[in-house]
Design a protein around this motif. Structure first.
Motif, PDB file in Angstrom:
ATOM      1  N   ALA A  19     -22.710 -15.904   0.776  1.00  0.00           N
ATOM      2  CA  ALA A  19     -23.790 -14.897   0.085  1.00  0.00           C
ATOM      3  C   ALA A  19     -23.725 -15.642  -1.350  1.00  0.00           C
ATOM      4  O   ALA A  19     -22.734 -15.723  -2.033  1.00  0.00           O
ATOM      5  CB  ALA A  19     -23.417 -13.596   0.077  1.00  0.00           C
ATOM      6  N   ASN A  20     -25.024 -15.903  -2.027  1.00  0.00           N
ATOM      7  CA  ASN A  20     -25.154 -16.280  -3.319  1.00  0.00           C
ATOM      8  C   ASN A  20     -24.944 -17.725  -3.640  1.00  0.00           C
ATOM      9  O   ASN A  20     -24.738 -18.178  -4.621  1.00  0.00           O
ATOM     10  CB  ASN A  20     -24.437 -15.333  -4.382  1.00  0.00           C
ATOM     11  CG  ASN A  20     -25.034 -13.920  -4.243  1.00  0.00           C
ATOM     12  OD1 ASN A  20     -26.098 -13.836  -3.985  1.00  0.00           O
ATOM     13  ND2 ASN A  20     -24.117 -13.110  -4.334  1.00  0.00           N
ATOM     14  N   LYS A  21     -24.555 -18.530  -2.495  1.00  0.00           N
ATOM     15  CA  LYS A  21     -24.339 -19.850  -2.722  1.00  0.00           C
ATOM     16  C   LYS A  21     -25.192 -20.655  -2.293  1.00  0.00           C
ATOM     17  O   LYS A  21     -26.168 -20.267  -1.427  1.00  0.00           O
ATOM     18  CB  LYS A  21     -23.020 -20.341  -1.584  1.00  0.00           C
ATOM     19  CG  LYS A  21     -21.837 -19.590  -1.749  1.00  0.00           C
ATOM     20  CD  LYS A  21     -21.107 -19.620  -3.103  1.00  0.00           C
ATOM     21  CE  LYS A  21     -20.159 -18.554  -3.271  1.00  0.00           C
ATOM     22  NZ  LYS A  21     -19.852 -18.531  -4.730  1.00  0.00           N
ATOM     23  N   VAL A  22     -25.530 -21.963  -2.905  1.00  0.00           N
ATOM     24  CA  VAL A  22     -26.588 -22.942  -2.503  1.00  0.00           C
ATOM     25  C   VAL A  22     -25.941 -24.294  -2.291  1.00  0.00           C
ATOM     26  O   VAL A  22     -25.079 -24.656  -2.764  1.00  0.00           O
ATOM     27  CB  VAL A  22     -27.475 -22.874  -3.838  1.00  0.00           C
ATOM     28  CG1 VAL A  22     -28.652 -24.041  -3.590  1.00  0.00           C
ATOM     29  CG2 VAL A  22     -27.974 -21.781  -4.279  1.00  0.00           C
ATOM     30  N   GLU A 148     -20.353 -27.654 -12.724  1.00  0.00           N
ATOM     31  CA  GLU A 148     -20.790 -26.139 -13.340  1.00  0.00           C
ATOM     32  C   GLU A 148     -20.250 -25.223 -12.406  1.00  0.00           C
ATOM     33  O   GLU A 148     -19.719 -24.184 -12.722  1.00  0.00           O
ATOM     34  CB  GLU A 148     -22.092 -26.083 -13.543  1.00  0.00           C
ATOM     35  CG  GLU A 148     -22.631 -24.943 -14.413  1.00  0.00           C
ATOM     36  CD  GLU A 148     -23.968 -24.609 -14.773  1.00  0.00           C
ATOM     37  OE1 GLU A 148     -24.622 -23.710 -14.699  1.00  0.00           O
ATOM     38  OE2 GLU A 148     -24.703 -25.794 -14.839  1.00  0.00           O
ATOM     39  N   SER A 149     -20.509 -25.354 -11.065  1.00  0.00           N
ATOM     40  CA  SER A 149     -20.220 -24.640 -10.081  1.00  0.00           C
ATOM     41  C   SER A 149     -18.597 -24.466  -9.938  1.00  0.00           C
ATOM     42  O   SER A 149     -17.903 -23.348  -9.875  1.00  0.00           O
ATOM     43  CB  SER A 149     -20.734 -24.775  -8.809  1.00  0.00           C
ATOM     44  OG  SER A 149     -20.411 -24.182  -7.757  1.00  0.00           O
ATOM     45  N   GLY A 150     -18.132 -25.512 -10.029  1.00  0.00           N
ATOM     46  CA  GLY A 150     -16.354 -25.786  -9.746  1.00  0.00           C
ATOM     47  C   GLY A 150     -15.764 -24.970 -10.946  1.00  0.00           C
ATOM     48  O   GLY A 150     -14.999 -24.314 -10.691  1.00  0.00           O
ATOM     49  N   LYS A 151     -16.365 -24.911 -12.077  1.00  0.00           N
ATOM     50  CA  LYS A 151     -15.746 -24.292 -13.177  1.00  0.00           C
ATOM     51  C   LYS A 151     -15.968 -22.615 -12.903  1.00  0.00           C
ATOM     52  O   LYS A 151     -14.758 -22.145 -13.199  1.00  0.00           O
ATOM     53  CB  LYS A 151     -16.844 -24.693 -14.511  1.00  0.00           C
ATOM     54  CG  LYS A 151     -15.792 -24.858 -15.714  1.00  0.00           C
ATOM     55  CD  LYS A 151     -16.984 -25.063 -16.998  1.00  0.00           C
ATOM     56  CE  LYS A 151     -17.545 -26.306 -17.098  1.00  0.00           C
ATOM     57  NZ  LYS A 151     -18.687 -26.444 -17.959  1.00  0.00           N
ATOM     58  N   LYS A 152     -17.039 -22.254 -12.511  1.00  0.00           N
ATOM     59  CA  LYS A 152     -17.041 -20.850 -12.192  1.00  0.00           C
ATOM     60  C   LYS A 152     -16.033 -20.145 -11.178  1.00  0.00           C
ATOM     61  O   LYS A 152     -15.858 -19.296 -10.898  1.00  0.00           O
ATOM     62  CB  LYS A 152     -18.597 -20.425 -11.750  1.00  0.00           C
ATOM     63  CG  LYS A 152     -19.445 -20.116 -12.882  1.00  0.00           C
ATOM     64  CD  LYS A 152     -20.832 -19.777 -12.163  1.00  0.00           C
ATOM     65  CE  LYS A 152     -21.889 -20.803 -12.464  1.00  0.00           C
ATOM     66  NZ  LYS A 152     -22.876 -20.614 -11.504  1.00  0.00           N
ATOM     67  N   HIS A 153     -15.924 -21.535 -10.122  1.00  0.00           N
ATOM     68  CA  HIS A 153     -15.160 -20.726  -8.775  1.00  0.00           C
ATOM     69  C   HIS A 153     -13.662 -21.257  -8.976  1.00  0.00           C
ATOM     70  O   HIS A 153     -12.900 -21.227  -8.111  1.00  0.00           O
ATOM     71  CB  HIS A 153     -15.627 -21.430  -7.791  1.00  0.00           C
ATOM     72  CG  HIS A 153     -17.271 -20.876  -7.708  1.00  0.00           C
ATOM     73  ND1 HIS A 153     -18.355 -21.336  -7.885  1.00  0.00           N
ATOM     74  CD2 HIS A 153     -17.647 -19.568  -7.121  1.00  0.00           C
ATOM     75  CE1 HIS A 153     -19.356 -20.696  -7.726  1.00  0.00           C
ATOM     76  NE2 HIS A 153     -18.915 -19.575  -7.249  1.00  0.00           N
ATOM     77  N   VAL A 163     -10.739 -16.660  -6.194  1.00  0.00           N
ATOM     78  CA  VAL A 163     -11.814 -15.934  -7.010  1.00  0.00           C
ATOM     79  C   VAL A 163     -12.847 -15.162  -6.377  1.00  0.00           C
ATOM     80  O   VAL A 163     -13.144 -15.321  -5.238  1.00  0.00           O
ATOM     81  CB  VAL A 163     -12.651 -17.109  -7.734  1.00  0.00           C
ATOM     82  CG1 VAL A 163     -13.583 -16.739  -8.620  1.00  0.00           C
ATOM     83  CG2 VAL A 163     -11.675 -18.302  -8.282  1.00  0.00           C
ATOM     84  N   PRO A 164     -12.942 -13.867  -6.823  1.00  0.00           N
ATOM     85  CA  PRO A 164     -13.410 -12.760  -6.172  1.00  0.00           C
ATOM     86  C   PRO A 164     -15.178 -13.566  -5.964  1.00  0.00           C
ATOM     87  O   PRO A 164     -15.736 -13.084  -4.991  1.00  0.00           O
ATOM     88  CB  PRO A 164     -13.832 -11.771  -7.182  1.00  0.00           C
ATOM     89  CG  PRO A 164     -12.715 -12.042  -7.969  1.00  0.00           C
ATOM     90  CD  PRO A 164     -12.273 -13.364  -8.235  1.00  0.00           C
ATOM     91  N   ALA A 165     -15.649 -14.335  -6.952  1.00  0.00           N
ATOM     92  CA  ALA A 165     -16.966 -14.867  -6.538  1.00  0.00           C
ATOM     93  C   ALA A 165     -16.910 -16.067  -5.509  1.00  0.00           C
ATOM     94  O   ALA A 165     -18.119 -16.633  -5.181  1.00  0.00           O
ATOM     95  CB  ALA A 165     -17.747 -15.447  -7.853  1.00  0.00           C
ATOM     96  N   ALA A 264     -15.403 -23.065   2.466  1.00  0.00           N
ATOM     97  CA  ALA A 264     -14.719 -21.778   2.337  1.00  0.00           C
ATOM     98  C   ALA A 264     -13.504 -21.573   1.714  1.00  0.00           C
ATOM     99  O   ALA A 264     -12.844 -22.627   1.249  1.00  0.00           O
ATOM    100  CB  ALA A 264     -14.582 -20.859   3.641  1.00  0.00           C
ATOM    101  N   GLU A 265     -12.832 -20.683   1.392  1.00  0.00           N
ATOM    102  CA  GLU A 265     -11.474 -20.450   0.739  1.00  0.00           C
ATOM    103  C   GLU A 265     -10.354 -21.302   1.603  1.00  0.00           C
ATOM    104  O   GLU A 265      -9.515 -21.516   1.041  1.00  0.00           O
ATOM    105  CB  GLU A 265     -11.218 -18.740   0.738  1.00  0.00           C
ATOM    106  CG  GLU A 265     -10.975 -18.434  -0.452  1.00  0.00           C
ATOM    107  CD  GLU A 265     -10.642 -16.920  -0.366  1.00  0.00           C
ATOM    108  OE1 GLU A 265     -11.743 -16.200  -0.664  1.00  0.00           O
ATOM    109  OE2 GLU A 265      -9.608 -16.606  -0.027  1.00  0.00           O
ATOM    110  N   THR A 266     -10.793 -21.143   2.976  1.00  0.00           N
ATOM    111  CA  THR A 266      -9.789 -22.064   3.912  1.00  0.00           C
ATOM    112  C   THR A 266      -9.809 -23.517   3.171  1.00  0.00           C
ATOM    113  O   THR A 266      -8.586 -24.046   3.686  1.00  0.00           O
ATOM    114  CB  THR A 266     -10.264 -22.045   5.200  1.00  0.00           C
ATOM    115  OG1 THR A 266     -11.860 -22.180   5.181  1.00  0.00           O
ATOM    116  CG2 THR A 266     -10.091 -21.138   6.002  1.00  0.00           C
ATOM    117  N   GLY A 267     -10.597 -24.071   2.601  1.00  0.00           N
ATOM    118  CA  GLY A 267     -10.578 -25.546   1.958  1.00  0.00           C
ATOM    119  C   GLY A 267     -10.306 -25.368   0.755  1.00  0.00           C
ATOM    120  O   GLY A 267     -10.341 -26.641   0.207  1.00  0.00           O
TER     121      GLY A 267
END
Ligand code: COA
Length: 317
Positions: A19-22, A148-153, A163-165, A264-267
């Motif tokens: 959810a909320n990913k592009v 940018e996305s890597g930084k947030k996550h 990361v919760p997001a 996913a988090e698995t990776g």
């Protein structure tokens, strides 16, 4: 009508995972890439797919959007990955309409069967340009958004807590296994895919410190795909299938599940790797294109040209 879920993703993953990913995907109307994107969309992502054929790409986007009520999927045609500018415009539109890019799938590829004798320098270049330059252009156009996305996550190096997001800043290059052992009539593709693999490894090293992971998915023979239609002589399907270690082709779902695993988090701690999804096929010493009526080495020694395979056209040497 939405495709049945079991056609393109397993039940392993929870709804809303993305959810909320592009996701931005080149070659997204193709059989394998559309299943990868469809799985991500089913699990909550928005998507932008690009391709050369306008009608095919727009229709594929509409179809993928049926994977989840309310899903946003943009299809942008007339995009040739060999041209950075057309890709850049598509990336800008994706970011403008969907809000960013968390995941990239570099899936556009070119392939046909041809011996070196049949392969003009221009034909060789076409495949190198689509696969290697096209993957590089895809990377260049999307990198600022991946960073940018890597930084947030980013996972905190001290706590190592997820990361919760969720996850972001991830790229997958769709490659092949052909070049591991080498296959007749696939010189152009072998050279191109070796280049794509090297590119992915470099991205992992150079952009890991910025929170980006880069991996390769190397599909083996996947049933019902354009690639298999083009590459496997039709007189040989049954004996080829039987000769496979698992006695079957792979499915697009197998590739989509590998994609979900990596995004996913698995990776999260997997980068600079190749995930081969081929049921151990490439470890077999025989098979591939050089079988059936194209059996090695008899066909090569006959001096005949590789006959009409779907999508093939004659080339000047
Ligand atoms: N055998 C030998 N040469 C071939 C060929 C074949 N089967 N198919 C194309 N070529 C040659 C052409 O003759 C031309 O060379 P020339 O100028 O010396 O005659 C060169 O490749 C470029 O062909 P063209 O059709 O103009 O290129 P394109 O950029 O429009 O298409 C291809 C790229 C060739 C890779 C084409 O097969 C393609 O568009 N594929 C996209 C889909 C695809 O391959 N998917 C793979 C899924 S696995």
């Amino acid at each position: 009508m939405p495709l049945p879920k079991e056609d393109y993703v397993s039940n392993t993953w929870k709804d809303g995972l993305f959810a909320n990913k592009v996701v931005f995907c080149t070659g997204g109307a193709g059989t394998i890439c559309s299943a990868q994107v469809r799985a991500l969309v089913h699990l909550g992502a928005s998507a932008c797919i690009v391709g050369r054929n306008v009608d095919k790409t727009e229709k594929a986007a509409q179809d993928i959007a049926t994977a989840r009520p309310g899903a946003k999927v943009i299809g942008i045609g007339a995009v040739d990955v060999r041209k950075l500018e057309s890709l850049q415009n598509a990336v800008d539109r994706c970011v403008h309409e969907l809000g960013g890019i968390d995941f990239v799938i570099a899936g556009a590829a070119g392939n046909f069967l041809a011996s070196i004798n049949q392969l003009s320098a221009n034909a060789f270049k076409s495949v190198i340009d689509i696969d290697v330059l096209g993957s590089y252009n895809t990377l260049k156009a999307t990198l600022p958004h991946l960073v940018e996305s890597g930084k947030k996550h980013r996972i905190d190096p001290k706590t190592l807590k997820p990361v919760p997001a969720g996850t972001g800043g991830r790229i997958i290059f769709v490659s092949a296994t052909i070049h591991y052992r080498t296959m007749p009539f696939q010189t152009h593709v072998s050279v191109a895919k070796a280049g794509v693999d090297a590119l992915s490894h470099s991205v992992a090293i150079e952009f890991g410190p910025l929170g980006v992971t880069s991996n390769i998915i190397a599909p083996g023979p996947i049933g019902g795909t354009e690639g298999l239609d083009r590459l496997l002589p039709t007189d040989n399907i049954d004996s080829y299938t039987k000769s496979q270690p698992l006695g079957r082709f792979g499915s697009v779902r197998d590739i989509a599940d590998a994609t979900v695993y990596l995004f996913a988090e698995t990776g999260s701690y997997v980068s600079g790797q190749t995930l081969v999804v081929d049921g151990a096929s490439w470890r077999m010493s025989a098979g591939g294109a050089a079988s059936g009526s194209l059996a090695y080495p008899d066909f090569l020694l006959s001096g005949d040209a590789v006959p009409n395979v779907k999508g093939q056209k004659t080339s000047k040497i």
